[in-house]
Write a protein that holds these residues in place. Structure first.
Motif, PDB file in Angstrom:
ATOM      1  N   UNK A  76       0.856  -1.183   0.000  1.00 24.49           N
ATOM      2  CA  UNK A  76       0.000   0.000   0.000  1.00 24.49           C
ATOM      3  C   UNK A  76       0.899   1.243   0.000  1.00 24.49           C
ATOM      4  N   UNK A  77       0.540   2.231  -0.772  1.00 23.60           N
ATOM      5  CA  UNK A  77       1.337   3.453  -0.840  1.00 23.60           C
ATOM      6  C   UNK A  77       2.506   3.369  -1.799  1.00 23.60           C
ATOM      7  N   UNK A  78       2.463   2.419  -2.726  1.00 21.54           N
ATOM      8  CA  UNK A  78       3.572   2.241  -3.666  1.00 21.54           C
ATOM      9  C   UNK A  78       3.800   3.495  -4.504  1.00 21.54           C
ATOM     10  N   UNK A  79       2.740   4.158  -4.893  1.00 15.88           N
ATOM     11  CA  UNK A  79       2.869   5.356  -5.725  1.00 15.88           C
ATOM     12  C   UNK A  79       3.653   6.448  -5.006  1.00 15.88           C
ATOM     13  N   UNK A  80       3.357   6.663  -3.739  1.00 24.40           N
ATOM     14  CA  UNK A  80       4.081   7.673  -2.963  1.00 24.40           C
ATOM     15  C   UNK A  80       5.545   7.279  -2.787  1.00 24.40           C
ATOM     16  N   UNK A  81       5.794   5.998  -2.551  1.00 27.51           N
ATOM     17  CA  UNK A  81       7.174   5.534  -2.398  1.00 27.51           C
ATOM     18  C   UNK A  81       7.947   5.709  -3.694  1.00 27.51           C
ATOM     19  N   UNK A  82       7.314   5.386  -4.820  1.00 31.19           N
ATOM     20  CA  UNK A  82       7.969   5.562  -6.121  1.00 31.19           C
ATOM     21  C   UNK A  82       8.282   7.038  -6.362  1.00 31.19           C
ATOM     22  N   UNK A  83       7.365   7.906  -5.963  1.00 33.25           N
ATOM     23  CA  UNK A  83       7.599   9.347  -6.119  1.00 33.25           C
ATOM     24  C   UNK A  83       8.819   9.795  -5.328  1.00 33.25           C
ATOM     25  N   UNK A  84       8.923   9.315  -4.092  1.00 31.36           N
ATOM     26  CA  UNK A  84      10.077   9.696  -3.270  1.00 31.36           C
ATOM     27  C   UNK A  84      11.366   9.132  -3.846  1.00 31.36           C
ATOM     28  N   UNK A  85      11.335   7.900  -4.318  1.00 29.71           N
ATOM     29  CA  UNK A  85      12.530   7.307  -4.911  1.00 29.71           C
ATOM     30  C   UNK A  85      12.940   8.046  -6.182  1.00 29.71           C
ATOM     31  N   UNK A  86      11.957   8.520  -6.937  1.00 32.49           N
ATOM     32  CA  UNK A  86      12.253   9.258  -8.165  1.00 32.49           C
ATOM     33  C   UNK A  86      12.914  10.600  -7.883  1.00 32.49           C
ATOM     34  N   UNK A  87      12.810  11.072  -6.641  1.00 35.80           N
ATOM     35  CA  UNK A  87      13.386  12.372  -6.285  1.00 35.80           C
ATOM     36  C   UNK A  87      14.669  12.258  -5.469  1.00 35.80           C
ATOM     37  N   UNK A  88      15.183  11.053  -5.251  1.00 34.94           N
ATOM     38  CA  UNK A  88      16.419  10.891  -4.482  1.00 34.94           C
ATOM     39  C   UNK A  88      17.562  11.541  -5.261  1.00 34.94           C
ATOM     40  N   UNK A  89      18.293  12.458  -4.644  1.00 32.01           N
ATOM     41  CA  UNK A  89      19.408  13.115  -5.343  1.00 32.01           C
ATOM     42  C   UNK A  89      20.594  12.157  -5.487  1.00 32.01           C
ATOM     43  N   UNK A  90      20.864  11.727  -6.702  1.00 27.33           N
ATOM     44  CA  UNK A  90      21.904  10.727  -6.948  1.00 27.33           C
ATOM     45  C   UNK A  90      23.293  11.194  -6.538  1.00 27.33           C
ATOM     46  N   UNK A  91      23.646  12.425  -6.854  1.00 27.30           N
ATOM     47  CA  UNK A  91      24.989  12.889  -6.535  1.00 27.30           C
ATOM     48  C   UNK A  91      25.237  12.921  -5.031  1.00 27.30           C
ATOM     49  N   UNK A  92      24.235  13.294  -4.270  1.00 26.66           N
ATOM     50  CA  UNK A  92      24.374  13.332  -2.812  1.00 26.66           C
ATOM     51  C   UNK A  92      24.343  11.916  -2.246  1.00 26.66           C
ATOM     52  N   UNK A  93      23.528  11.048  -2.832  1.00 28.02           N
ATOM     53  CA  UNK A  93      23.410   9.683  -2.329  1.00 28.02           C
ATOM     54  C   UNK A  93      24.711   8.909  -2.547  1.00 28.02           C
ATOM     55  N   UNK A  94      25.393   9.173  -3.635  1.00 28.29           N
ATOM     56  CA  UNK A  94      26.632   8.443  -3.936  1.00 28.29           C
ATOM     57  C   UNK A  94      27.711   8.700  -2.886  1.00 28.29           C
ATOM     58  N   UNK A  95      27.630   9.828  -2.208  1.00 27.44           N
ATOM     59  CA  UNK A  95      28.603  10.103  -1.144  1.00 27.44           C
ATOM     60  C   UNK A  95      27.976   9.914   0.240  1.00 27.44           C
ATOM     61  N   UNK A  96      26.780   9.329   0.258  1.00 28.75           N
ATOM     62  CA  UNK A  96      26.065   9.013   1.497  1.00 28.75           C
ATOM     63  C   UNK A  96      25.823  10.230   2.376  1.00 28.75           C
TER      64      UNK A  96
END
Length: 104
Positions: A76-96
């Motif tokens: 339940x709530x997959x759409x909201x989770x997908x939205x948040x994942x689609x907005x994860x900043x890759x450059x910041x995530x790569x350096x944790x």
């Protein structure tokens, strides 16, 4: 001996490339899968905002969706989770430096 060393080196490189995980809704996804999800949402809707791109109800039915996200689609709530994942900043995530990213 050289072949064994080469194989171990390849395994270590493969393992380290999947070392960063993104956490969402109690689940963890490899950073590379999140990157593919973001590319998929961009392809699907062009210039729409990330929030609108990922909210499509048919995203879970898309054959190009990485298999890592199939269990999320059943929740339940997959759409909201997908939205948040689609907005994860890759450059910041790569350096944790982003709270949802772990494994550095």
């Amino acid at each position: 001996m050289k072949a064994a060393f080469a194989m171990v080196t390849m395994l270590v490189l493969a393992w380290s490339s999947e070392a960063v995980w993104v956490q969402e809704n109690g689940m963890s996804f490899p950073l590379e899968a999140v990157r593919r999800l973001q590319k998929l949402t961009e392809l699907r809707s062009g210039a729409q905002s990330p929030r609108l791109r990922a909210s499509s109800s048919s995203l879970c039915d898309d054959p190009l969706l990485p298999a890592d996200f199939k269990p999320l689609c059943d929740q339940r709530g997959a759409s909201a989770s997908m939205s948040r994942l689609a907005m994860v900043p890759m450059d910041i995530c790569e350096i944790c430096a982003f709270a949802a990213c772990t494994g550095c």
